[in-house]
Each structure stands twice: as C-alpha cells, then as structure tokens.
Enzyme design. Structure first.
Site, mmCIF file in Angstrom:
data_model
loop_
_atom_site.group_PDB
_atom_site.id
_atom_site.type_symbol
_atom_site.label_atom_id
_atom_site.label_comp_id
_atom_site.label_asym_id
_atom_site.label_seq_id
_atom_site.Cartn_x
_atom_site.Cartn_y
_atom_site.Cartn_z
ATOM 1 N N CYS A 1 1.033 -1.292 0.037
ATOM 2 C CA CYS A 1 0.254 -0.030 0.098
ATOM 3 C C CYS A 1 0.967 1.324 0.050
ATOM 4 C CB CYS A 1 -0.946 -0.063 1.295
ATOM 5 S SG CYS A 1 -2.020 -1.490 1.289
ATOM 6 N N HIS B 1 -3.741 7.358 2.204
ATOM 7 C CA HIS B 1 -4.082 6.049 1.959
ATOM 8 C C HIS B 1 -5.328 5.339 2.282
ATOM 9 C CE1 HIS B 1 -4.028 1.688 0.930
ATOM 10 N NE2 HIS B 1 -3.984 1.536 2.173
ATOM 11 N N ASN C 1 -10.293 -0.110 -0.184
ATOM 12 C CA ASN C 1 -8.750 -0.050 0.030
ATOM 13 C C ASN C 1 -8.077 -0.678 -1.435
ATOM 14 O OD1 ASN C 1 -6.117 -0.433 0.312
ATOM 15 N ND2 ASN C 1 -6.381 -1.402 2.366
HETATM 16 O O1 UT7 Z 1 -3.930 -1.137 3.717
HETATM 17 C C1 UT7 Z 1 -2.738 -1.788 4.295
HETATM 18 C C2 UT7 Z 1 -2.948 -1.800 5.727
HETATM 19 N N1 UT7 Z 1 -4.276 -2.237 6.053
HETATM 20 C C3 UT7 Z 1 -4.791 -1.705 7.099
HETATM 21 O O2 UT7 Z 1 -4.295 -0.893 7.636
HETATM 22 C C4 UT7 Z 1 -6.165 -2.371 7.828
HETATM 23 C C5 UT7 Z 1 -6.000 -2.336 9.222
HETATM 24 N N2 UT7 Z 1 -7.120 -2.950 9.907
HETATM 25 C C6 UT7 Z 1 -8.244 -2.602 9.965
HETATM 26 O O3 UT7 Z 1 -8.674 -1.645 9.344
HETATM 27 C C7 UT7 Z 1 -9.366 -3.275 10.827
HETATM 28 O O4 UT7 Z 1 -8.610 -3.883 11.955
HETATM 29 C C8 UT7 Z 1 -10.452 -4.200 10.267
HETATM 30 C C9 UT7 Z 1 -11.597 -3.230 9.549
HETATM 31 C C10 UT7 Z 1 -9.591 -5.071 9.287
HETATM 32 C C11 UT7 Z 1 -11.364 -4.889 11.348
HETATM 33 O O5 UT7 Z 1 -11.677 -4.046 12.398
HETATM 34 P P1 UT7 Z 1 -11.361 -4.339 13.874
HETATM 35 O O6 UT7 Z 1 -12.012 -3.437 14.630
HETATM 36 O O7 UT7 Z 1 -9.879 -4.212 14.299
HETATM 37 O O8 UT7 Z 1 -12.028 -5.467 14.344
HETATM 38 P P2 UT7 Z 1 -11.450 -7.068 14.625
HETATM 39 O O9 UT7 Z 1 -10.250 -7.704 13.632
HETATM 40 O O10 UT7 Z 1 -10.832 -6.703 16.099
HETATM 41 O O11 UT7 Z 1 -12.756 -7.899 14.823
HETATM 42 C C12 UT7 Z 1 -13.775 -7.661 15.571
HETATM 43 C C13 UT7 Z 1 -14.808 -8.543 15.314
HETATM 44 C C14 UT7 Z 1 -14.403 -10.009 15.345
HETATM 45 O O12 UT7 Z 1 -15.510 -10.962 16.153
HETATM 46 P P3 UT7 Z 1 -15.290 -11.259 17.664
HETATM 47 O O13 UT7 Z 1 -13.715 -12.010 17.826
HETATM 48 O O14 UT7 Z 1 -15.192 -10.001 18.518
HETATM 49 O O15 UT7 Z 1 -16.407 -12.046 18.006
HETATM 50 C C15 UT7 Z 1 -14.476 -10.487 13.976
HETATM 51 O O16 UT7 Z 1 -14.367 -11.946 13.836
HETATM 52 O O17 UT7 Z 1 -15.540 -8.453 14.301
HETATM 53 C C16 UT7 Z 1 -15.532 -9.795 13.484
HETATM 54 N N3 UT7 Z 1 -15.345 -9.553 12.106
HETATM 55 C C17 UT7 Z 1 -16.616 -9.410 11.227
HETATM 56 N N4 UT7 Z 1 -17.772 -9.241 11.495
HETATM 57 C C18 UT7 Z 1 -18.698 -9.060 10.637
HETATM 58 C C19 UT7 Z 1 -14.332 -9.438 11.350
HETATM 59 N N5 UT7 Z 1 -14.621 -9.333 10.129
HETATM 60 C C20 UT7 Z 1 -15.950 -9.043 9.975
HETATM 61 C C21 UT7 Z 1 -16.762 -8.707 8.985
HETATM 62 N N6 UT7 Z 1 -18.145 -8.834 9.154
HETATM 63 N N7 UT7 Z 1 -16.489 -8.591 7.561
#
Ligand code: UT7
Length: 328
Positions: free
Chosen positions: A114, A255, A285
């Site tokens: 990225c 980004h 993204n």
């Molecule tokens: O471009 C390159 C660099 N990339 C980035 O900078 C991306 C960085 N990361 C992010 O943008 C975020 O971490 C995400 C958007 C990917 C995820 O958000 P988060 O607030 O960090 O959520 P999490 O990974 O901690 O997940 C929270 C919950 C989990 O469930 P439990 O374990 O709390 O029950 C996940 O399983 O959300 C769940 N989850 C979803 N639920 C519904 C993960 N993906 C989904 C989904 N729909 N698509």
C-alpha cells in the site's frame, strides 16, 4: 541535474463492476452496518474477468498523459507500484510500456504494497533530480480481487481494484514539485499482512491451493494499531522537517484503508476533515492505487490549486509506511 520534479498530469481508472456491502452479505457472514462502522467502506470496484493490472494501469496512464498534454513516446521511464502484478515475470511496467507504445521508456515495478506509490514517487523523484530521466510515469495499479479469499470475511470486505497515474517531469523551479518524501519499513512485522503462497517460500502446489495460501492474510487489528501509531508520528515529523504547520496544508491525501485510521491521523495533525481527501466509501482499499486515484479525483474536483501544499501518506504490508509533501 534538475532542481525538482513536478506533477504535470494525473489520471485514474476504476473498473465498471460495483460490489456493494449488500452483495457481500450474500457471500460471507457480514453486514453492511459492520463494514461501514469498522471501515467506512460502502462499495468497491472489481475488474472484469479479462482485465489485468496493466489494463487498468493503461487506462489511468492514458488519462494522465492526456491531462499533461504528452504522448507516450515522450516518456523516458515507467514505474509501476503493484502488489498484484499481471505475472511474476515480466514486470507489469513492461506490459504497460507495450500497451502504451512508450517505446523509449525504461520500465520496472516497485513492490511496497500500500506504500508502493509513494516508494515509486521517491524513486522517480530521485532519478529526475539526478538528471538521468526527465519524464517519468508513476503508476499505482491493483487487481486485488484475484488475491482475495472470498470465504474470509475479515479481508474480502476491505479491498477493491483500480489504478491511478501521475506524470512527473523535470523542472528548474525549486519552489514547486515533490518537496520531500519519507520512507519507512519494519520487515520484522511481515506476517501481519502477506500472501504466503506462490513465491519461493511456498511454491504453487495442489496442497498450497487446498490450504488457500494463495490469498491475502491479515491480522487486521494488530495492523490497525501499528498503522495508527506509525502514521501519527510520520505526518507530524513530515511537517516539522519542512517547517510547516497543519494550517499550511491545503489537502491531506491519505491511503484509503480505514476511515478510523484516517480520522486518527487527521486528528493528531489537527487537520479538519474538510481538508482530508476521502473516497474509500466508493472505492475501498486499492493498495498501491489508492493515493494516485484519490489525488486524481481531488484534482478533478478542483480541490488542489497551484502552489498548494499537499501531504500524502500511506501504510501497508512489509510493513511499510511513507509520506510525501508536494507543492502543486
Ligand atoms: O492497507 C494496508 C493496511 N491495512 C490496514 O491498515 C487495515 C488495518 N485494519 C483494519 O482496518 C481493521 O482492523 C479491520 C477493519 C480489518 C477490522 O476491524 P477491527 O475493529 O480491528 O475488528 P477485529 O478484527 O478486532 O474484529 C472484531 C470482530 C471479531 O469478532 P469477535 O472475535 O469480536 O467475535 C471479528 O471476527 O469483528 C468480526 N469480524 C467481522 N464481523 C462482521 C471481522 N470481519 C468481519 C466482517 N463482518 N466482515
């Protein structure tokens, strides 16, 4: 030797097919509400089956050349930043060179995920300033949809396809153009975001495909935390080193990975959101293509005027992160 390199044209291209959050609800266990709240994304574009990364790059490049009033034959270098090349070999830049008919141009790819567009911009800027090249096409292009695991809700809702390009030209005006570029990497954190299979570590095999190792894997939450920390200090340092304040910046072009990362970075800078370029709601993204697409859209929307200071910043796999300060 040239005193600076200036952006003389921009272009971008998004494939026609739109994939909405509602479409994704039918594919994986997710909701429109979750995706909007956690990322800010509502829809993204997906390349047609017969479109490759260099096809998208070609459309964006033609638009950039048109906006600069230049012909492909006038280019002396093409640099493509991509994580999703047409093939492992040759470079996507060579495929693009052929498609554009830019027969005088050298061509190579830059791999910094990225942050790739800003790494490519830094290389192009250095080559122009050294006097070795005068007219460089810098492109970010991705067909991430072919590397997504459409069964993995934690990644497949995030990414989209697209391409953006800028023409960078030598100039003797030291008060305009690319003023500074800052590049960073921490390879120790490579595992947070990677594609395990298909390279020399895990060559293509039936087992590798069965294990779904040919797709993007991300530890999203850990990546998120490193991104916020790295970007907050990066943007502050970029301004400090150039003797500027947030109020001097006409537009921050981040980004487009996650609205919450963008809000944190802007808030750390004290930058009001009306001076932050956003298109992730429509585009998602697009990795290396993200910044040049956003920059082209900002230019077309009349959000950048001559002599404006623009700050670009990116974070991605590697891990890598980078910023660039431009006087338009
Ligand atoms: O471009 C390159 C660099 N990339 C980035 O900078 C991306 C960085 N990361 C992010 O943008 C975020 O971490 C995400 C958007 C990917 C995820 O958000 P988060 O607030 O960090 O959520 P999490 O990974 O901690 O997940 C929270 C919950 C989990 O469930 P439990 O374990 O709390 O029950 C996940 O399983 O959300 C769940 N989850 C979803 N639920 C519904 C993960 N993906 C989904 C989904 N729909 N698509």
């Amino acid at each position: 030797m040239h005193l600076s390199s200036t952006i003389t044209g921009t272009g971008s291209y998004l494939p026609e097919r739109v994939l909405t959050n509602h479409d994704l609800e039918a594919m994986v266990d997710t909701t429109d509400e979750w995706i909007i709240e956690r990322t800010g994304i509502k829809e993204r574009r997906i390349a047609a089956d017969d479109q490759t990364t260099s096809d998208l790059a070609c459309e964006a490049s033609k638009a950039a050349l048109r906006s600069a009033g230049r012909q492909a034959q006038e280019l002396d270098l093409i640099i493509v930043a991509t994580t999703t090349p047409d093939m492992l070999m040759p470079s996507t830049a060579c495929m693009l060179q052929a498609k554009l008919g830019a027969s005088r141009a050298a061509a190579f790819d830059v791999s910094a995920a990225c942050s790739g567009f800003l790494y490519a911009l830094a290389v192009a800027n250095g080559m122009i300033r050294s006097g070795s090249h005068k007219r460089v096409l810098v492109v970010g292009a991705e067909v991430l949809s072919r590397f997504m695991d459409w069964q993995d809700r934690s990644t497949c809702v995030l990414f989209g396809d697209g391409a953006g390009a800028v023409l960078l030209e030598a100039s003797d005006d030291k008060n305009r153009g690319i003023m500074s570029v800052k590049l960073h990497a921490d390879g120790k954190l490579w595992e947070l975001l990677h594609i395990p299979g298909g390279g020399s570590t895990e060559p293509i095999s039936h087992k590798m495909i069965e294990d779904r190792l040919n797709f993007i894997k991300m530890r999203g939450n850990e990546t998120f935390k490193v991104a916020v920390r790295a970007l907050e200090s990066l943007v502050v340092d970029s301004l400090k080193e150039n003797g500027l304040k947030a109020s001097d910046i006409a537009l921050l072009i981040p980004h487009q990975a996650n609205i919450r990362i963008i809000l944190a970075t802007a808030s750390r800078l004290g930058m009001p959101m009306d001076r932050v370029m956003l298109n992730l709601e429509r585009v998602g993204n697009t990795s290396a293509a993200s910044i040049p697409i956003a920059m082209d859209e900002a230019a077309k929307q009349g959000r950048i005027s001559e002599n404006d200071y623009i700050l670009l910043e990116a974070f991605g796999a590697g891990l890598t992160w980078a910023s660039a300060l431009i006087k338009w």
